[in-house]
Design a protein around this motif. Structure first.
Motif, PDB file in Angstrom:
ATOM      1  N   PRO A 157      37.833 -31.850  27.165  1.00 35.62           N
ATOM      2  CA  PRO A 157      36.621 -32.757  27.441  1.00 35.62           C
ATOM      3  C   PRO A 157      36.859 -34.109  27.244  1.00 35.62           C
ATOM      4  O   PRO A 157      36.625 -34.888  26.354  1.00 35.62           O
ATOM      5  CB  PRO A 157      35.695 -32.188  26.091  1.00 35.62           C
ATOM      6  N   ARG A 158      37.816 -34.754  28.182  1.00 28.85           N
ATOM      7  CA  ARG A 158      38.154 -36.060  28.085  1.00 28.85           C
ATOM      8  C   ARG A 158      36.799 -36.899  28.192  1.00 28.85           C
ATOM      9  O   ARG A 158      36.829 -38.223  28.169  1.00 28.85           O
ATOM     10  CB  ARG A 158      39.291 -36.437  28.868  1.00 28.85           C
ATOM     11  N   LEU A 159      35.633 -36.361  28.985  1.00 31.60           N
ATOM     12  CA  LEU A 159      34.493 -36.894  29.203  1.00 31.60           C
ATOM     13  C   LEU A 159      33.795 -37.514  28.074  1.00 31.60           C
ATOM     14  O   LEU A 159      33.018 -38.053  27.943  1.00 31.60           O
ATOM     15  CB  LEU A 159      33.627 -36.273  30.178  1.00 31.60           C
TER      16      LEU A 159
END
Length: 247
Positions: A157-159
């Motif tokens: 989940p780099r967002l």
């Protein structure tokens, strides 16, 4: 006994110790436990100042040691958590820079809070308090990591990183956030409503522990708190009418 005058500082030391335990658990890979230690540290931080004022013994020492404890529990611990989970494999020092945002911006916020006189707004903070920023990051981690457990195909989940940076910025913004309510029913309607809200959250959180979804209640509470401050900020800006307009 003189222990009475040291009681608020004892709560602050517990807050500091819990922050230390959070860091140890992050380093050991026990991320869920670390998040709950940050939550527990926030609970102790929310009452030490209240106890000092209730007893009539607030001191400069208590104010300074509280800031130092907050640096560990709510600035350093979340930064290490973010780095360990999401940014340590990023190229160069990009990961270190992003993960340090809660630490560096939190330090700026604490220093500003200590020197600014905010008596004009006794019921509000200017900017997101460091404990709530840490709690926001911890709730995000709990929520996302539980989603990954239930959905193994879920990607990294780099967002989350832009959201973490945005939360860090809120600490030094001019957005106003409600303070923890006074622990009595004689301080006005607004304080009573806030106290009722806290009690509802605590009750729902305890019940959710037995049901198995405390992270959802935590995320819901934090999300409401963050968005309510932003919403009120824009409403206030919308109602602002300049007194000196060029014609």
């Amino acid at each position: 006994m003189k222990i009475k005058q040291h009681l608020p500082s004892i709560f602050t030391m517990i807050n500091l110790f819990l922050g230390f335990l959070a860091i140890i658990n992050v380093m050991s890979g026990h991320y869920f436990i670390a998040c709950y230690f940050i939550l527990a540290a926030g609970a102790f931080d929310s009452v030490d100042g209240k106890i000092a004022r209730l007893m009539g013994i607030p001191t400069n020492f208590g104010k300074e040691i509280d800031s130092l404890a907050d640096m560990v529990s709510f600035c350093l611990a979340p930064s290490i958590l973010v780095y360990s989970l999401y940014t340590q494999n990023m190229p160069g020092i990009t990961g270190e820079i992003i993960a340090s945002a809660p630490l560096i911006i939190g330090a700026i916020r604490l220093a500003r809070f200590n020197i600014e006189n905010d008596d004009e707004h006794p019921a509000d903070f200017t900017g997101l308090p460091t404990p709530m920023n840490a709690l926001s990051i911890a709730s995000l981690v709990l929520f996302i990591e539980h989603i990954k457990i239930d959905n193994p195909e879920y990607s990294q989940p780099r967002l989350l990183l832009p959201l973490i940076l945005s939360l860090s910025y809120l600490m030094v913004s001019r957005v106003r956030y409600a303070k923890f309510p006074l622990l009595n029913l004689n301080s006005g309607r607004q304080n009573t409503m806030r106290l009722a809200g806290v009690l509802i959250f605590v009750t729902a959180f305890i019940i959710s522990i037995f049901i198995g979804y405390p992270y959802r209640v935590l995320a819901g509470f934090v999300g409401f708190y963050i968005l309510s401050g932003i919403f009120k900020h824009f409403i206030t800006l919308g109602n602002f009418t300049p007194t000196n307009q060029e014609t």
